[in-house]
Scaffold this motif. Structure first.
Motif, PDB file in Angstrom:
ATOM      1  N   MET A 315      20.949  60.654  -4.448  1.00  0.00           N
ATOM      2  CA  MET A 315      22.047  59.684  -4.434  1.00  0.00           C
ATOM      3  C   MET A 315      22.359  59.207  -5.852  1.00  0.00           C
ATOM      4  N   LEU A 316      21.287  58.930  -6.645  1.00  0.00           N
ATOM      5  CA  LEU A 316      21.499  58.484  -8.016  1.00  0.00           C
ATOM      6  C   LEU A 316      22.199  59.565  -8.841  1.00  0.00           C
ATOM      7  N   TYR A 317      21.729  60.808  -8.723  1.00  0.00           N
ATOM      8  CA  TYR A 317      22.347  61.886  -9.493  1.00  0.00           C
ATOM      9  C   TYR A 317      23.787  62.101  -9.068  1.00  0.00           C
ATOM     10  N   SER A 318      24.040  62.001  -7.759  1.00  0.00           N
ATOM     11  CA  SER A 318      25.403  62.201  -7.268  1.00  0.00           C
ATOM     12  C   SER A 318      26.347  61.144  -7.836  1.00  0.00           C
ATOM     13  N   LYS A 319      25.893  59.877  -7.872  1.00  0.00           N
ATOM     14  CA  LYS A 319      26.735  58.826  -8.425  1.00  0.00           C
ATOM     15  C   LYS A 319      26.971  59.031  -9.919  1.00  0.00           C
ATOM     16  N   LEU A 320      25.919  59.452 -10.633  1.00  0.00           N
ATOM     17  CA  LEU A 320      26.081  59.705 -12.057  1.00  0.00           C
ATOM     18  C   LEU A 320      27.022  60.875 -12.309  1.00  0.00           C
ATOM     19  N   ASP A 321      26.896  61.933 -11.499  1.00  0.00           N
ATOM     20  CA  ASP A 321      27.713  63.123 -11.681  1.00  0.00           C
ATOM     21  C   ASP A 321      29.176  62.843 -11.400  1.00  0.00           C
ATOM     22  N   LEU A 322      29.451  61.924 -10.475  1.00  0.00           N
ATOM     23  CA  LEU A 322      30.830  61.588 -10.113  1.00  0.00           C
ATOM     24  C   LEU A 322      31.351  60.390 -10.901  1.00  0.00           C
ATOM     25  N   ASN A 323      30.554  59.909 -11.866  1.00  0.00           N
ATOM     26  CA  ASN A 323      30.934  58.747 -12.676  1.00  0.00           C
ATOM     27  C   ASN A 323      31.234  57.519 -11.825  1.00  0.00           C
ATOM     28  N   ARG A 324      30.481  57.383 -10.746  1.00  0.00           N
ATOM     29  CA  ARG A 324      30.674  56.239  -9.865  1.00  0.00           C
ATOM     30  C   ARG A 324      29.590  55.179 -10.038  1.00  0.00           C
ATOM     31  N   LEU A 325      28.672  55.407 -10.967  1.00  0.00           N
ATOM     32  CA  LEU A 325      27.626  54.436 -11.225  1.00  0.00           C
ATOM     33  C   LEU A 325      27.954  53.716 -12.535  1.00  0.00           C
ATOM     34  N   PHE A 327      27.851  51.464 -15.931  1.00  0.00           N
ATOM     35  CA  PHE A 327      26.848  51.140 -16.947  1.00  0.00           C
ATOM     36  C   PHE A 327      27.145  49.726 -17.467  1.00  0.00           C
ATOM     37  N   HIS A 328      26.133  48.876 -17.424  1.00  0.00           N
ATOM     38  CA  HIS A 328      26.258  47.508 -17.927  1.00  0.00           C
ATOM     39  C   HIS A 328      25.688  47.487 -19.342  1.00  0.00           C
ATOM     40  N   ARG A 372      19.865  48.229 -19.829  1.00  0.00           N
ATOM     41  CA  ARG A 372      18.408  48.078 -19.856  1.00  0.00           C
ATOM     42  C   ARG A 372      17.729  48.766 -18.666  1.00  0.00           C
ATOM     43  N   GLU A 373      18.292  48.569 -17.484  1.00  0.00           N
ATOM     44  CA  GLU A 373      17.665  49.139 -16.280  1.00  0.00           C
ATOM     45  C   GLU A 373      17.674  50.665 -16.315  1.00  0.00           C
ATOM     46  N   LYS A 374      18.823  51.217 -16.677  1.00  0.00           N
ATOM     47  CA  LYS A 374      18.913  52.682 -16.674  1.00  0.00           C
ATOM     48  C   LYS A 374      18.156  53.277 -17.854  1.00  0.00           C
ATOM     49  N   LEU A 375      18.050  52.537 -18.966  1.00  0.00           N
ATOM     50  CA  LEU A 375      17.276  53.023 -20.105  1.00  0.00           C
ATOM     51  C   LEU A 375      15.798  53.133 -19.732  1.00  0.00           C
ATOM     52  N   GLN A 454      22.174  62.678 -17.699  1.00  0.00           N
ATOM     53  CA  GLN A 454      23.379  61.983 -17.243  1.00  0.00           C
ATOM     54  C   GLN A 454      23.407  60.543 -17.746  1.00  0.00           C
ATOM     55  N   ILE A 455      22.264  59.837 -17.699  1.00  0.00           N
ATOM     56  CA  ILE A 455      22.224  58.435 -18.122  1.00  0.00           C
ATOM     57  C   ILE A 455      22.447  58.315 -19.622  1.00  0.00           C
ATOM     58  N   VAL A 456      21.769  59.169 -20.406  1.00  0.00           N
ATOM     59  CA  VAL A 456      21.893  59.086 -21.863  1.00  0.00           C
ATOM     60  C   VAL A 456      23.311  59.419 -22.303  1.00  0.00           C
ATOM     61  N   GLU A 457      23.870  60.500 -21.782  1.00  0.00           N
ATOM     62  CA  GLU A 457      25.230  60.861 -22.171  1.00  0.00           C
ATOM     63  C   GLU A 457      26.246  59.841 -21.684  1.00  0.00           C
ATOM     64  N   GLY A 458      25.974  59.191 -20.556  1.00  0.00           N
ATOM     65  CA  GLY A 458      26.864  58.140 -20.069  1.00  0.00           C
ATOM     66  C   GLY A 458      26.893  56.931 -20.983  1.00  0.00           C
ATOM     67  N   GLN A 459      25.867  56.768 -21.836  1.00  0.00           N
ATOM     68  CA  GLN A 459      25.812  55.658 -22.797  1.00  0.00           C
ATOM     69  C   GLN A 459      26.166  56.119 -24.206  1.00  0.00           C
ATOM     70  N   GLY A 460      26.770  57.329 -24.309  1.00  0.00           N
ATOM     71  CA  GLY A 460      27.225  57.827 -25.601  1.00  0.00           C
ATOM     72  C   GLY A 460      26.162  58.506 -26.427  1.00  0.00           C
ATOM     73  N   GLY A 461      25.052  58.894 -25.815  1.00  0.00           N
ATOM     74  CA  GLY A 461      23.958  59.525 -26.550  1.00  0.00           C
ATOM     75  C   GLY A 461      23.834  60.997 -26.265  1.00  0.00           C
ATOM     76  N   SER A 462      22.715  61.574 -26.694  1.00  0.00           N
ATOM     77  CA  SER A 462      22.451  62.997 -26.491  1.00  0.00           C
ATOM     78  C   SER A 462      20.961  63.201 -26.248  1.00  0.00           C
ATOM     79  N   VAL A 463      20.615  64.336 -25.615  1.00  0.00           N
ATOM     80  CA  VAL A 463      19.212  64.639 -25.289  1.00  0.00           C
ATOM     81  C   VAL A 463      18.871  66.032 -25.788  1.00  0.00           C
TER      82      VAL A 463
END
Length: 488
Positions: A315-325, A327-328, A372-375, A454-463
């Motif tokens: 569920m978490l990956y699906s929300k991240l993949d669809l940009n429905r989660l 980021f605060h 903070r939570e997703k980090l 997905q989380i890192v790239e969603g915050q403008g970063g890279s892995v």
């Protein structure tokens, strides 16, 4: 060259070229048609008809001069005949009238009732074709004279108009016809060239559109032009390229979807199979003692937890993949945050017996914009992934913060078995496991590092990751540093 410029030049050419060609045709026709047999022969210089007209003007001027200064010369037959002979050579003749009677009539002039015709001629009128006309083919000039015997007389010079009229009758129709031909050819050729430069690329675009309609998106559109049609062709090519990429991406998504369904089915089937086996054992009376039933119930609970964890990650990956989660994002002191996170992990029972350390390359706060939570989920997933594969007696995990000018990088290194170089580029793919048996006891769900990416790239970063077989693996991620003057 733009189409506007091309059309403007063609309009100018349609005006200028016919004028030049018409002037050339006019010159050629004048030379050919007004050059008579007695001309210069080499056809150089003005046509013979103009030369003849100039010579005739000179002779007529001489006759006028003699009529004013020495009129008695016209009573001399030898002088009159010699003058008439010279005039005959230039298509003219002399007529001398004395006391109302014709004293001399040039053989060149053959007009019935000549004296009556000459009565309408006014004295010293222009002898050009638009002057006095006599007998329908001659133009006449008249000079009144007074002879020495006190008798009155008149001297006429008659010029033949037929050579000029004959040439003109041929010249003007040919000139008009030549003008029409020049205009027609010029406009036709220029229209063909301009139309060809426009129609040919339009046919190419039409053919390309038909290829696209048939589904052939590999057909490239290359017009090699720098005008508006070239820009249209470039837009066609960009559309083709994007559409082709979109279809390929769609096919890739479809393939990934099939693979995702297959992986989900496999990963869900494994714990369900274990639960089913435990339930059947209880139903069949295999677990007939208290300890045995407790063991089976414990196995069911464990498999249920695995399913619940897998579903949560899906569920978490699906929300991240669809940009429905969402980021605060907020300013975070990266160094202090990682220090606290490591201290918490040291108290985690899963890390019992694991030496975990934290180091940094600089001093002072390092501000980044992060959730903070997703980090924390990123750090935990990376460490959990390391724990699954650790095979050494002394397990170590090192967390290092490297501060750059524009970004801060976290490197999490373990001393596990490492990852094969062929598998390393794929560890951030969903459901990918370096351990091919897909054993959840070692390989997990295969979504942990995919969620990290997905989380890192969603915050403008890279892995990224580095690994050497037998020496361990380093997974790293970077986030942009927020400087003091930047807006959050």
């Amino acid at each position: 060259m733009s189409i506007k410029t091309r059309l403007l030049l063609s309009y100018i050419a349609m005006t200028f070229i016919p004028v030049v060609l018409f002037a050339l045709v006019f010159s050629v026709l004048s030379t050919v048609l007004f050059q008579n047999a007695a001309g210069t022969g080499d056809r150089k210089g003005p046509p013979a008809v103009w030369q003849m007209a100039n010579a005739r003007d000179e002779l007529i001027a001489g006759v006028k001069f003699m009529a004013r200064t020495d009129p008695d010369r016209f009573a001399d037959s030898a002088f009159v005949q010699n003058t008439d002979k010279q005039l005959n050579e230039v298509q003219a003749g002399l007529v001398v009238v004395k006391n109302g009677q014709a004293a001399f009539v040039s053989p060149f002039v053959a007009i019935p009732d000549l004296l009556n015709e000459l009565q309408g001629v006014q004295a010293e009128q222009n002898h050009r074709p638009w002057g006095n006309k006599v007998g329908g083919r001659f133009t006449a000039v008249k000079y009144d004279v007074a002879f020495g015997d006190h008798s009155a007389g008149t001297v006429y010079v008659l010029s033949d108009l037929r050579p000029l009229f004959d040439s003109a009758r041929k010249f003007f129709p040919l000139l008009v016809l030549s003008l029409l031909v020049v205009i027609g050819l010029t406009n036709g050729v220029l229209t063909f060239l301009v139309s060809r430069s426009l129609i040919k690329p339009l046919f190419a675009l039409k053919h390309a559109a038909e290829q696209f309609k048939e589904g052939n998106l590999d057909h490239q559109v290359r017009l090699n032009r720098k005008d508006e049609i070239g820009e249209l062709g470039a837009a066609f090519e960009e559309m083709r390229s994007r559409l082709n990429d979109s279809i390929r991406l769609q096919l890739q998504y479809e393939e990934n979807r099939k693979q995702l369904i297959s992986n989900i089915s496999h990963d869900l089937k494994t714990p369900i199979t274990g639960i089913k086996a435990c339930v059947e054992g209880i139903q069949d009376g295999i677990a007939d003692t208290g300890p045995m039933r407790d063991k089976y119930v414990s196995m069911i609970a464990k498999k249920t937890d695995e399913m619940d964890r897998l579903i949560d990650e899906l569920m978490l990956y699906s929300k991240l993949d669809l940009n429905r989660l969402p980021f605060h994002l907020e300013p975070v002191d990266f160094a202090a945050y990682l220090h606290d996170c490591v201290e918490e992990l040291r108290l985690d029972p899963r890390l019992a017996g694991v030496r975990i350390s934290f180091t940094r390359s600089g001093n002072g706060p390092v501000s980044v914009m992060a959730d903070r939570e997703k980090l924390r989920r990123v750090v935990v997933n990376i460490i959990d992934n390391s724990l699954k594969y650790m095979d050494k007696e002394h397990k170590e995990i090192a967390v290092e913060l490297i501060e750059g000018e524009t970004e801060a990088t976290v490197r999490i290194r373990d001393n596990g078995p490492g990852i094969d170089s062929a598998a390393l580029p794929h560890i951030f793919d969903r459901f990918y496991r370096a351990e091919p048996s897909r054993n959840t006891a070692t390989g997990g769900s295969g979504l942990g590092l995919a969620i990290v990416k997905q989380i890192v790239e969603g915050q403008g970063g890279s892995v990224g990751a580095e690994s050497r077989s037998g020496e361990g693996t380093t997974v790293y991620f970077s986030l942009p540093i927020k400087h003091g003057g930047e807006q959050s």
